[in-house]
Design an enzyme around this catalytic site. Structure first.
Site, PDB file in Angstrom:
ATOM      1  N   SER A 100       0.593  -1.075  -0.302  1.00 22.68           N
ATOM      2  CA  SER A 100      -0.074  -0.208   0.009  1.00 22.68           C
ATOM      3  C   SER A 100       1.023   1.211  -0.007  1.00 22.68           C
ATOM      4  O   SER A 100       2.072   1.622  -0.473  1.00 22.68           O
ATOM      5  CB  SER A 100      -0.847  -0.609   0.713  1.00 22.68           C
ATOM      6  OG  SER A 100      -2.334   0.338   0.756  1.00 22.68           O
ATOM      7  N   GLU A 111      -1.894  -2.952  -7.628  1.00 23.51           N
ATOM      8  CA  GLU A 111      -2.877  -3.364  -6.572  1.00 23.51           C
ATOM      9  C   GLU A 111      -3.844  -1.550  -6.165  1.00 23.51           C
ATOM     10  O   GLU A 111      -3.455  -0.581  -6.285  1.00 23.51           O
ATOM     11  CB  GLU A 111      -3.299  -3.744  -5.810  1.00 23.51           C
ATOM     12  CG  GLU A 111      -1.793  -3.290  -4.328  1.00 23.51           C
ATOM     13  CD  GLU A 111      -2.771  -2.714  -3.820  1.00 23.51           C
ATOM     14  OE1 GLU A 111      -3.666  -2.603  -3.257  1.00 23.51           O
ATOM     15  OE2 GLU A 111      -1.536  -1.745  -2.901  1.00 23.51           O
ATOM     16  N   HIS A 150      -4.635  -5.457  -0.877  1.00 23.78           N
ATOM     17  CA  HIS A 150      -5.612  -5.418   0.260  1.00 23.78           C
ATOM     18  C   HIS A 150      -6.977  -6.274   0.668  1.00 23.78           C
ATOM     19  O   HIS A 150      -8.098  -6.544  -0.068  1.00 23.78           O
ATOM     20  CB  HIS A 150      -6.476  -4.015   0.324  1.00 23.78           C
ATOM     21  CG  HIS A 150      -5.865  -2.728   0.437  1.00 23.78           C
ATOM     22  ND1 HIS A 150      -4.856  -2.203  -0.870  1.00 23.78           N
ATOM     23  CD2 HIS A 150      -4.812  -1.763   1.473  1.00 23.78           C
ATOM     24  CE1 HIS A 150      -4.052  -1.634  -0.390  1.00 23.78           C
ATOM     25  NE2 HIS A 150      -4.376  -1.209   0.724  1.00 23.78           N
TER      26      HIS A 150
END
Length: 314
Positions: free
Chosen positions: A127, A218, A288
């Site tokens: 992330s 992502e 995630h």
């Protein structure tokens, strides 16, 4: 499945693979830091330390790991001090980021100054930690796009973390639930991470270079028009020039519908794959999600989209 000859040939032609970092076997010293968002309380830090210790690691925790300044885990100076302390400590073998959120990019100038003198250290997280991965890549070091320390590890995620970070054996992954967007086979170094962070680094010294790469992307909580905008930005910036393949992970809680209309992530990835003309999978276990691979960014790999496989070469 890749033949032994094909796998050996791919591994032998890996001129752009980055330098390995220490294997984090039992007894390795792992520093835990919060370079981005704040924790929700001491219980998350206690769980993170317990998880690290269950992997056989000796753990040290950043002084400001539980600090909070707005949406940061302490101010820039505090977060930066913890990270640089870990980077500069010769006893530390690896750095495991406790959570993502936002804030790591604000530390990049200090990180960049410290990297040339740093002994190679493993970096784990995903992330917002993509910003730090980009700095590690620029320094010629492999880093690990994997779980942050505060989240409970599923059996799947733990097994992947162990085989990549602790055992470092050749790995052949099967993404059985992924969709084949464009078939074919390609070999290259793994690069990328969180799409929002990758896009935000455009125009900076830490911009991602996807030449000769299998790109991993992502994201979470982004409407598809925003995903479209970020992918378009990267294409217009030339970031995808020379890309060899796409291993697209999960886009979690990314709504396809707004008042102006509807477009799906599938449509966006199909459009990107058609423009780049490279093998592409969508929905590999990255992002995630509870069950995720730990991906060694900078390592050499082969993507077989038709077989839904990704092979790591050592």
């Amino acid at each position: 499945m890749l033949s032994a000859a094909a796998a050996a040939a791919a591994a032998a032609h890996a001129p752009h693979a980055l330098r390995e970092v220490p294997v984090l076997g039992p007894g390795a010293h792992v520093a835990m830091v919060s370079p981005s968002g704040p924790l929700n309380g001491p219980h998350e830090l206690e769980r993170a330390v317990a998880t690290a210790e269950s992997l056989g690691w000796t753990v040290s925790v950043g002084t400001h790991a539980l600090a909070r300044t707005g949406y940061f885990a302490g101010d820039d100076a505090q977060r930066g001090d913890d990270l640089l302390t870990a980077m500069q400590d010769p006893r530390v073998d690896g750095i495991w980021c406790i959570r993502g959120g936002y804030g790591a990019a604000r530390l990049l100038p200090r990180v960049q100054q410290a990297l040339p003198d740093m002994s190679p250290k493993a970096l784990i997280g995903y992330s917002d930690i993509t910003a730090l991965h980009a700095a590690w890549q620029r320094a010629g070091l492999i880093s690990y796009h994997g779980p942050t320390a505060r989240s409970p590890l599923s059996g799947f995620s733990r097994a992947s973390l162990v085989e990549v970070v602790q055992q470092r054996t050749p790995v052949l992954w099967r993404a059985t639930d992924a969709s084949v967007v464009r078939g074919g086979t390609a070999s290259g170094r793994l690069a990328g991470g969180n799409l929002a962070l990758v896009a935000s680094l455009c125009g900076t010294p830490w911009a991602c270079d996807f030449r000769d790469a299998i790109v991993v992307l992502e994201d979470i909580n982004e409407a598809t028009y925003r995903i479209d905008r970020m992918l378009t930005q990267l294409r217009l910036a030339g970031a995808f020039d020379g890309c060899r393949g796409l291993a697209i992970g999960h886009f979690t809680d990314c709504p396809a519908t707004i008042e102006d209309g509807r477009r799906t992530v599938v449509a966006l990835v199909e459009e990107l794959a058609a423009a780049l003309q490279v093998p592409t999978l969508l929905g590999v276990p990255i992002g995630h999600i509870e069950e995720q691979w730990t991906v060694p960014l900078g390592a050499w790999a082969t993507l077989d989209a038709d077989a839904r496989m990704l092979q790591l070469h050592r």
